[in-house]
Write a protein that holds these residues in place. Structure first.
Motif, PDB file in Angstrom:
ATOM      1  N   GLU A 146       5.576 -25.703   2.491  1.00 27.68           N
ATOM      2  CA  GLU A 146       4.463 -25.792   1.543  1.00 27.68           C
ATOM      3  C   GLU A 146       3.251 -26.462   2.192  1.00 27.68           C
ATOM      4  O   GLU A 146       2.108 -26.056   1.957  1.00 27.68           O
ATOM      5  N   ARG A 149       1.585 -23.760   4.228  1.00 28.13           N
ATOM      6  CA  ARG A 149       0.863 -22.811   3.378  1.00 28.13           C
ATOM      7  C   ARG A 149      -0.418 -23.431   2.822  1.00 28.13           C
ATOM      8  O   ARG A 149      -1.456 -22.771   2.746  1.00 28.13           O
ATOM      9  N   ALA A 150      -0.361 -24.711   2.444  1.00 28.05           N
ATOM     10  CA  ALA A 150      -1.553 -25.393   1.925  1.00 28.05           C
ATOM     11  C   ALA A 150      -2.627 -25.492   3.008  1.00 28.05           C
ATOM     12  O   ALA A 150      -3.805 -25.241   2.737  1.00 28.05           O
ATOM     13  N   ASN A 152      -3.015 -23.506   5.506  1.00 32.26           N
ATOM     14  CA  ASN A 152      -3.536 -22.154   5.716  1.00 32.26           C
ATOM     15  C   ASN A 152      -4.531 -21.768   4.627  1.00 32.26           C
ATOM     16  O   ASN A 152      -5.521 -21.086   4.907  1.00 32.26           O
ATOM     17  N   ARG A 153      -4.265 -22.189   3.394  1.00 33.21           N
ATOM     18  CA  ARG A 153      -5.211 -21.895   2.303  1.00 33.21           C
ATOM     19  C   ARG A 153      -6.548 -22.580   2.563  1.00 33.21           C
ATOM     20  O   ARG A 153      -7.611 -21.985   2.370  1.00 33.21           O
ATOM     21  N   LEU A 156      -8.309 -20.702   5.361  1.00 36.56           N
ATOM     22  CA  LEU A 156      -8.806 -19.424   4.865  1.00 36.56           C
ATOM     23  C   LEU A 156     -10.068 -19.616   4.035  1.00 36.56           C
ATOM     24  O   LEU A 156     -11.035 -18.851   4.168  1.00 36.56           O
ATOM     25  N   ASP A 157     -10.091 -20.647   3.210  1.00 35.34           N
ATOM     26  CA  ASP A 157     -11.291 -20.928   2.420  1.00 35.34           C
ATOM     27  C   ASP A 157     -12.481 -21.232   3.325  1.00 35.34           C
ATOM     28  O   ASP A 157     -13.603 -20.799   3.050  1.00 35.34           O
ATOM     29  N   LYS A 160     -13.775 -17.981   4.844  1.00 36.40           N
ATOM     30  CA  LYS A 160     -14.470 -17.102   3.908  1.00 36.40           C
ATOM     31  C   LYS A 160     -15.969 -17.350   3.926  1.00 36.40           C
ATOM     32  O   LYS A 160     -16.748 -16.441   3.647  1.00 36.40           O
TER      33      LYS A 160
END
Length: 185
Positions: A146, A149-150, A152-153, A156-157, A160
């Motif tokens: 987790e 994944r956090a 990576n989020r 990714l933000d 963007k």
């Protein structure tokens, strides 16, 4: 950027395997006058550590958004807890899913997309032949997954908001080499 499998778990090559013979690759650094000759450090590190390490060797501060750690502190303390206790992540995509592997200390967790996760004690089972049945270790792995994944989020933000990268045109000799090296089909 990869090791090679020579029959471990029936695998050969490096293209699709997340076993340690493929994941564990020596990193060799040389800078006369700055790095001691012959020093060997057993700490697991990641490809994301290469950029901040090269920048540190060049005396350039790493930007705040660079992932990874400079490995230069390992020269003075090869067993530094910050490196020994950190999680190292590997990932292999296949179509729309991914297998994620987490190494931390002597443990390795494998999270395949369509099967239950596994955890191995690499100190007693370096061949990854006997998955442990230990609820607390599996829960620890889930927390590490987790965290990955956090992060990576967050990355990714940040991406963007960046302008899109322009594709690089490859010359014909390069296009011919890539499939032979296992990087393109």
């Amino acid at each position: 950027d990869h090791g090679e499998a020579f029959g471990e778990h029936g695998a050969a090559g490096h293209g699709f395997y997340l076993i340690d013979p493929v994941l564990r690759v020596p990193l060799i650094l040389r800078q006369p006058g700055a790095l001691p000759e012959g020093l060997r450090v057993a700490a697991a590190v990641s490809l994301v550590d290469v950029t901040p390490t090269i920048l540190a060797l060049a005396g350039i501060p790493a930007p705040d958004d660079v992932q990874g750690l400079s490995l230069l502190p390992l020269i003075s303390d090869p067993g530094a807890p910050r490196y020994r206790d950190r999680a190292i992540y590997s990932q292999r995509h296949h179509k729309t899913s991914a297998t994620i592997v987490v190494h931390r200390g002597d443990h390795k967790w494998v999270f395949p997309p369509e099967h239950p996760p596994s955890v191995f004690d690499l100190a007693t089972d370096p061949g990854e032949n006997r998955a442990l049945v230990d609820a607390s270790l599996l829960a620890e792995g889930e927390r590490l997954l987790e965290d990955y994944r956090a992060s990576n989020r967050v990355a990714l933000d940040q991406l963007k908001g960046s302008p899109p990268a322009q594709p690089t045109e490859l010359d014909e000799p390069t296009r011919e080499k890539l499939p032979r090296l296992g990087y393109a089909e």
